[in-house]
Scaffold this motif. Structure first.
Motif, PDB file in Angstrom:
ATOM      1  N   UNK A  25      -7.345   8.221   8.575  1.00  0.00           N
ATOM      2  CA  UNK A  25      -7.124   9.608   8.995  1.00  0.00           C
ATOM      3  C   UNK A  25      -7.127  10.524   7.775  1.00  0.00           C
ATOM      4  N   UNK A  26      -6.495  10.058   6.689  1.00  0.00           N
ATOM      5  CA  UNK A  26      -6.380  10.877   5.479  1.00  0.00           C
ATOM      6  C   UNK A  26      -7.715  11.189   4.830  1.00  0.00           C
ATOM      7  N   UNK A  27      -8.674  10.286   4.931  1.00  0.00           N
ATOM      8  CA  UNK A  27      -9.953  10.498   4.228  1.00  0.00           C
ATOM      9  C   UNK A  27     -11.151  10.750   5.139  1.00  0.00           C
ATOM     10  N   UNK A  59     -12.120   2.442  -9.471  1.00  0.00           N
ATOM     11  CA  UNK A  59     -10.843   2.215 -10.138  1.00  0.00           C
ATOM     12  C   UNK A  59      -9.674   2.554  -9.224  1.00  0.00           C
ATOM     13  N   UNK A  60      -8.511   2.053  -9.597  1.00  0.00           N
ATOM     14  CA  UNK A  60      -7.324   2.160  -8.771  1.00  0.00           C
ATOM     15  C   UNK A  60      -6.492   3.409  -9.039  1.00  0.00           C
ATOM     16  N   UNK A  61      -6.428   3.829 -10.272  1.00  0.00           N
ATOM     17  CA  UNK A  61      -5.480   4.875 -10.683  1.00  0.00           C
ATOM     18  C   UNK A  61      -6.182   6.192 -10.923  1.00  0.00           C
ATOM     19  N   UNK A  62      -5.741   7.259 -10.272  1.00  0.00           N
ATOM     20  CA  UNK A  62      -4.763   7.410  -9.190  1.00  0.00           C
ATOM     21  C   UNK A  62      -5.418   7.235  -7.815  1.00  0.00           C
ATOM     22  N   UNK A  63      -4.602   7.146  -6.802  1.00  0.00           N
ATOM     23  CA  UNK A  63      -5.079   6.890  -5.449  1.00  0.00           C
ATOM     24  C   UNK A  63      -5.824   8.094  -4.877  1.00  0.00           C
ATOM     25  N   UNK A  64      -7.066   7.876  -4.485  1.00  0.00           N
ATOM     26  CA  UNK A  64      -7.862   8.928  -3.861  1.00  0.00           C
ATOM     27  C   UNK A  64      -7.401   9.245  -2.448  1.00  0.00           C
ATOM     28  N   UNK A  65      -6.961   8.225  -1.705  1.00  0.00           N
ATOM     29  CA  UNK A  65      -6.445   8.467  -0.357  1.00  0.00           C
ATOM     30  C   UNK A  65      -5.187   9.337  -0.428  1.00  0.00           C
ATOM     31  N   UNK A  66      -4.318   9.035  -1.383  1.00  0.00           N
ATOM     32  CA  UNK A  66      -3.107   9.841  -1.540  1.00  0.00           C
ATOM     33  C   UNK A  66      -3.460  11.265  -1.925  1.00  0.00           C
ATOM     34  N   UNK A  67      -4.428  11.420  -2.819  1.00  0.00           N
ATOM     35  CA  UNK A  67      -4.864  12.758  -3.216  1.00  0.00           C
ATOM     36  C   UNK A  67      -5.370  13.528  -2.007  1.00  0.00           C
ATOM     37  N   UNK A  68      -6.216  12.895  -1.202  1.00  0.00           N
ATOM     38  CA  UNK A  68      -6.798  13.558  -0.039  1.00  0.00           C
ATOM     39  C   UNK A  68      -5.720  13.926   0.984  1.00  0.00           C
ATOM     40  N   UNK A  69      -4.814  13.004   1.245  1.00  0.00           N
ATOM     41  CA  UNK A  69      -3.722  13.273   2.182  1.00  0.00           C
ATOM     42  C   UNK A  69      -2.831  14.398   1.674  1.00  0.00           C
ATOM     43  N   UNK A  70      -2.502  14.365   0.397  1.00  0.00           N
ATOM     44  CA  UNK A  70      -1.629  15.394  -0.169  1.00  0.00           C
ATOM     45  C   UNK A  70      -2.326  16.746  -0.181  1.00  0.00           C
ATOM     46  N   UNK A  71      -3.620  16.764  -0.487  1.00  0.00           N
ATOM     47  CA  UNK A  71      -4.354  18.035  -0.516  1.00  0.00           C
ATOM     48  C   UNK A  71      -4.416  18.672   0.872  1.00  0.00           C
TER      49      UNK A  71
END
Length: 174
Positions: A32-34, A99-111
């Motif tokens: 859902x986030x991405x 790469x792992x750091x930082x999380x792209x899913x977290x970035x997308x969800x937070x944005x």
């Protein structure tokens, strides 16, 4: 083994004890986030408020740029590459590329969810709380599925909060 990887092994043991019953739920939260939420800025722009639509787009695009630059600067390997003890859920080894750091899913969800919080926090508190819960669930899902360490998701969140703040200041100035 470092504490971040021990935490992922603990979550992996929990995942295995539950027989994978929550895997699809957390996979869905991540998708859902991405897949769905990045469409929100365009929907807001065309159907609700052009100014906020632009701001949503700026948050998401700048978040993507900052996240990509950080990923390519740090070059942190995925947890299962760092330790043979980590076995991510489902087809995560194939789906989680780069790469792992930082999380792209977290970035997308937070944005996206974070933009809603910034936009509606005073008029619609329940929506802001729901969006905050979705950010937390997305962050946790990345750990639960074994594709990111806690620091991956925390930095993905922090960098995007900073982007949302700076874009907000820029839009106020403009």
């Amino acid at each position: 083994m470092t504490i971040d990887l021990q935490y992922l092994v603990w979550l992996q043991d929990l995942r295995n004890a539950l027989g994978g019953t929550l895997d699809e739920f957390f996979n869905g939260i991540s998708k859902i986030a991405v897949v769905i939420m990045p469409l929100l800025p365009y929907l807001v722009y065309w159907a609700v408020d052009k100014k906020w639509g632009y701001r949503f787009m700026a948050n998401l695009w700048c978040g993507e740029v900052v996240n990509g630059i950080t990923k390519l600067s740090v070059c942190a390997y995925r947890p299962w590459i760092r330790s043979d003890a980590i076995n991510p859920a489902g087809d995560s080894k194939v789906a989680a590329t780069g790469y792992s750091f930082p999380s792209g899913h977290t970035m997308c969800a937070t944005a996206t969810y974070g933009s809603v919080i910034a936009w509606k926090r005073k008029e619609c508190r329940w929506l802001s709380v729901l969006c905050a819960v979705m950010i937390i669930l997305t962050m946790f899902s990345r750990n639960f599925l074994g594709v990111h360490t806690p620091q991956d998701v925390l930095v993905g969140f922090a960098e995007t909060v900073l982007v949302i703040f700076l874009i907000g200041k820029l839009f106020q100035w403009m």
